[in-house]
Motif scaffolding. Structure first.
Motif, PDB file in Angstrom:
ATOM      1  N   ASP A  90       1.780  18.735  -7.047  1.00 32.20           N
ATOM      2  CA  ASP A  90       1.272  17.665  -7.905  1.00 32.20           C
ATOM      3  C   ASP A  90       1.320  16.297  -7.234  1.00 32.20           C
ATOM      4  N   LEU A  91       2.065  16.165  -6.140  1.00 34.39           N
ATOM      5  CA  LEU A  91       2.136  14.900  -5.417  1.00 34.39           C
ATOM      6  C   LEU A  91       0.986  14.723  -4.433  1.00 34.39           C
ATOM      7  N   LEU A  92       0.246  15.789  -4.162  1.00 39.79           N
ATOM      8  CA  LEU A  92      -0.797  15.752  -3.143  1.00 39.79           C
ATOM      9  C   LEU A  92      -2.059  15.082  -3.673  1.00 39.79           C
ATOM     10  N   ASP A  93      -2.622  14.205  -2.863  1.00 44.05           N
ATOM     11  CA  ASP A  93      -3.910  13.591  -3.192  1.00 44.05           C
ATOM     12  C   ASP A  93      -5.069  14.470  -2.730  1.00 44.05           C
ATOM     13  N   PHE A  94      -4.804  15.328  -1.746  1.00 38.24           N
ATOM     14  CA  PHE A  94      -5.816  16.265  -1.266  1.00 38.24           C
ATOM     15  C   PHE A  94      -5.098  17.383  -0.526  1.00 38.24           C
ATOM     16  N   SER A  95      -5.665  18.596  -0.606  1.00 38.63           N
ATOM     17  CA  SER A  95      -4.995  19.735   0.014  1.00 38.63           C
ATOM     18  C   SER A  95      -5.991  20.624   0.747  1.00 38.63           C
ATOM     19  N   ILE A  96      -5.530  21.184   1.874  1.00 41.64           N
ATOM     20  CA  ILE A  96      -6.353  22.046   2.710  1.00 41.64           C
ATOM     21  C   ILE A  96      -5.578  23.309   3.032  1.00 41.64           C
ATOM     22  N   GLU A 149       0.828  -1.194   0.000  1.00 40.37           N
ATOM     23  CA  GLU A 149       0.000   0.000   0.000  1.00 40.37           C
ATOM     24  C   GLU A 149       0.867   1.251   0.000  1.00 40.37           C
ATOM     25  N   LYS A 150       0.812   2.019  -1.074  1.00 37.99           N
ATOM     26  CA  LYS A 150       1.569   3.252  -1.141  1.00 37.99           C
ATOM     27  C   LYS A 150       0.807   4.362  -0.405  1.00 37.99           C
ATOM     28  N   PRO A 151       1.525   5.265   0.235  1.00 35.48           N
ATOM     29  CA  PRO A 151       0.857   6.295   1.038  1.00 35.48           C
ATOM     30  C   PRO A 151      -0.026   7.232   0.216  1.00 35.48           C
ATOM     31  N   VAL A 152      -1.100   7.668   0.842  1.00 33.66           N
ATOM     32  CA  VAL A 152      -1.908   8.776   0.334  1.00 33.66           C
ATOM     33  C   VAL A 152      -1.325  10.039   0.961  1.00 33.66           C
ATOM     34  N   VAL A 153      -1.074  11.059   0.148  1.00 32.66           N
ATOM     35  CA  VAL A 153      -0.377  12.251   0.617  1.00 32.66           C
ATOM     36  C   VAL A 153      -1.346  13.435   0.721  1.00 32.66           C
ATOM     37  N   ILE A 154      -1.381  14.044   1.907  1.00 32.24           N
ATOM     38  CA  ILE A 154      -2.260  15.167   2.195  1.00 32.24           C
ATOM     39  C   ILE A 154      -1.408  16.396   2.508  1.00 32.24           C
ATOM     40  N   GLY A 155      -1.806  17.562   2.004  1.00 34.58           N
ATOM     41  CA  GLY A 155      -1.098  18.796   2.292  1.00 34.58           C
ATOM     42  C   GLY A 155      -1.968  19.764   3.064  1.00 34.58           C
ATOM     43  N   LEU A 156      -1.405  20.350   4.112  1.00 32.71           N
ATOM     44  CA  LEU A 156      -2.117  21.349   4.914  1.00 32.71           C
ATOM     45  C   LEU A 156      -1.272  22.609   4.995  1.00 32.71           C
ATOM     46  N   ALA A 157      -1.793  23.710   4.477  1.00 35.51           N
ATOM     47  CA  ALA A 157      -1.055  24.978   4.460  1.00 35.51           C
ATOM     48  C   ALA A 157      -1.712  25.998   5.372  1.00 35.51           C
ATOM     49  N   THR A 173      -1.118   7.248  10.433  1.00 32.43           N
ATOM     50  CA  THR A 173      -0.646   8.493   9.839  1.00 32.43           C
ATOM     51  C   THR A 173       0.747   8.892  10.314  1.00 32.43           C
ATOM     52  N   THR A 174       1.440   9.612   9.455  1.00 26.21           N
ATOM     53  CA  THR A 174       2.656  10.325   9.849  1.00 26.21           C
ATOM     54  C   THR A 174       2.506  11.763   9.374  1.00 26.21           C
ATOM     55  N   VAL A 175       2.719  12.693  10.295  1.00 32.30           N
ATOM     56  CA  VAL A 175       2.610  14.119   9.986  1.00 32.30           C
ATOM     57  C   VAL A 175       3.996  14.739  10.114  1.00 32.30           C
ATOM     58  N   ILE A 176       4.474  15.354   9.044  1.00 37.66           N
ATOM     59  CA  ILE A 176       5.747  16.057   9.127  1.00 37.66           C
ATOM     60  C   ILE A 176       5.513  17.555   8.960  1.00 37.66           C
ATOM     61  N   ILE A 196      -1.134   7.101   5.561  1.00 40.16           N
ATOM     62  CA  ILE A 196      -1.472   8.482   5.240  1.00 40.16           C
ATOM     63  C   ILE A 196      -0.299   9.361   5.648  1.00 40.16           C
ATOM     64  N   PHE A 197       0.231  10.098   4.696  1.00 40.98           N
ATOM     65  CA  PHE A 197       1.379  10.966   4.927  1.00 40.98           C
ATOM     66  C   PHE A 197       0.919  12.409   4.790  1.00 40.98           C
ATOM     67  N   VAL A 198       1.025  13.169   5.875  1.00 43.14           N
ATOM     68  CA  VAL A 198       0.552  14.549   5.885  1.00 43.14           C
ATOM     69  C   VAL A 198       1.741  15.494   5.967  1.00 43.14           C
ATOM     70  N   ILE A 199       1.804  16.434   5.039  1.00 43.98           N
ATOM     71  CA  ILE A 199       2.816  17.479   5.113  1.00 43.98           C
ATOM     72  C   ILE A 199       2.107  18.774   5.486  1.00 43.98           C
ATOM     73  N   GLU A 200       2.517  19.370   6.597  1.00 40.65           N
ATOM     74  CA  GLU A 200       1.868  20.591   7.059  1.00 40.65           C
ATOM     75  C   GLU A 200       2.908  21.672   7.260  1.00 40.65           C
ATOM     76  N   GLY A 201       2.505  22.901   6.956  1.00 44.60           N
ATOM     77  CA  GLY A 201       3.435  23.994   7.134  1.00 44.60           C
ATOM     78  C   GLY A 201       3.098  25.183   6.256  1.00 44.60           C
ATOM     79  N   LEU A 202       4.119  25.946   5.978  1.00 44.70           N
ATOM     80  CA  LEU A 202       3.947  27.192   5.242  1.00 44.70           C
ATOM     81  C   LEU A 202       3.817  26.993   3.740  1.00 44.70           C
ATOM     82  N   HIS A 203       4.466  25.954   3.189  1.00 44.52           N
ATOM     83  CA  HIS A 203       4.614  25.887   1.729  1.00 44.52           C
ATOM     84  C   HIS A 203       4.218  24.550   1.071  1.00 44.52           C
TER      85      HIS A 203
END
Length: 403
Positions: A189-195, A55-63, A103-106, A173-180
């Motif tokens: 383009d790598l994000l499966d969903f963005s907030i 199972e490859k991770p689903v990538v979520i972005g939070l800005a 999940t892992t949140v970086i 589920i891999f979540v990248i959160e931050g400023l950018h």
């Protein structure tokens, strides 16, 4: 980049291909296989092994800007998937990473290319792209999405220094959160969903005072100076990212109290982009209609100034969206079930799950207003999106076999 197949059982037991990490601007990156062999050198080049993960991770972005509720949102999100999110065990106590069962949140602050002193010397803020390593960010998010383990740098918020890296394995589920997270097109383009969390200046100032004075010991003067110094870069580099987001939570001063200056009562909008794969916007009463609703006072206890909901279609940066709005705050969270029963497309597993999640985290900031409600709803929608993506991936090989 060669990776092990994820479509057959036999591939999980076959040797993994080794690939060079020449593209990584980091020390040796080690990827683990089922037999736990570590990376090794070939002809002087650093190499790593690809993780054989079904199972490859689903990538979520939070800005969002600093102090805008990203940490609280992440705690709500990880709770939806089950398990408490905690720093890596045995790792750097000042790590920004949170790991749960699923999940892992970086924190993307970890990709600062300049420490606090370096930024001061060069006269740039952390919001400036020149203070961040987007090449490494892209390479490592891409590697995680491909099922590989990385050694991610750590930015120490206590010391302002860049600490030694930490090992991050691919989660579900891999979540990248931050400023950018949506600034660099390659990462976007790598994000499966963005907030995007869009906090008005008035509310942001109140929140930063609460966090930085109470938790970090900053003075009011230093907070004001920090906000003023960051605003030009925020307007130039952070705020424009909201046009790319699949969902935006916009936090504004209330309209229920004339000339309100305290900022204790909030008006919150959930702006949901139409046409996003695996995501159906939530609606109130009748999908696509324009609704204004003041709940019955006998069913939903709320003191002055009361509560008002609204819903309807709109456009946002040229995109068709649905907007759900709440102005005011709850007095009793257990009565939220009344509101939940009038909302559709919530992606809940059972009746009352939104209310249950809100009660579970009643002590979290925003639990009595629309910030907590809409963060919880988005968390449930992300869970549903994840399940749809996993089901789609699992079904793809079978459909191919039929053909």
């Amino acid at each position: 980049m060669a990776i092990c197949s994820t479509h057959t059982t036999t591939s999980l037991h076959s040797p993994c291909t080794t690939v060079s990490n020449a593209g990584f601007r980091q020390k040796q990156v080690i990827f683990f296989t089922s037999n736990r062999r570590s990376g090794r050198r070939h002809g002087g080049a650093r190499t790593f092994q690809v993780s054989c993960s079904v199972e490859k991770p689903v990538v979520i972005g939070l800005a969002a800007d600093s102090g805008c509720g990203k940490s609280t949102f992440m705690r709500r999100l990880t709770s939806v998937f089950g398990g408490a999110a905690e720093p890596p065990k045995g790792g750097n106590p000042d790590s920004n990473t949170l790991i749960s069962d699923t999940t892992t949140v970086i924190c993307l602050d970890d990709y600062h290319s300049l420490d606090r002193t370096g930024r001061k010397e060069k006269g740039v803020t952390a919001l400036d792209p020149r203070a961040n390593n987007f090449d490494l960010m892209y390479e490592q998010v891409k590697a995680i999405k491909e099922g590989q383990t990385i050694e991610k740098p750590i930015y120490n918020h206590v010391t302002g220094l860049l600490d030694p890296p930490e090992v991050i394995k691919p989660p579900k589920i891999f979540v990248i959160e931050g400023l950018h997270p949506m600034f660099d097109e390659r990462v976007r383009d790598l994000l499966d969903f963005s907030i995007y969390l869009d906090i008005s200046d008035e509310v942001k100032f109140a929140w930063k005072i609460q966090r930085d004075m109470a938790e970090r010991g900053h003075s009011l003067e230093s907070i004001q100076a920090s906000i003023e110094a960051r605003k030009p870069d925020f307007d130039a580099f952070i705020d424009p990212q909201k046009q790319y987001a699949d969902a935006v939570i916009e936090v504004l001063p209330t309209q229920l109290i004339p000339d309100d200056n305290e900022g204790k009562v909030l008006r919150v909008k959930l702006i949901m982009k139409e046409g996003v794969k695996h995501f159906n916007p939530v609606y109130l009463f009748d999908e696509g209609s324009s609704i204004s609703w003041v709940p019955c006072g006998r069913k939903l206890t709320c003191s002055y100034p009361g509560i008002k909901f609204a819903y309807g279609p709109d456009t946002y940066f040229g995109h068709e969206v649905s907007v759900l709005e709440m102005d005011g705050q709850f007095d009793r969270l257990d009565e939220l079930i009344y509101v939940e029963s009038h909302l559709s497309n919530l992606s809940t597993k059972f009746y009352g799950e939104v209310t249950q999640q809100m009660l579970k985290h009643a002590d979290f900031p925003g639990s009595n207003n629309g910030t907590g409600l809409f963060q919880t709803i988005v968390g449930l929608k992300i869970r549903d999106l994840y399940e749809q993506i996993v089901a789609e991936r699992a079904g793809a090989p079978a459909e191919t076999a039929k053909v």
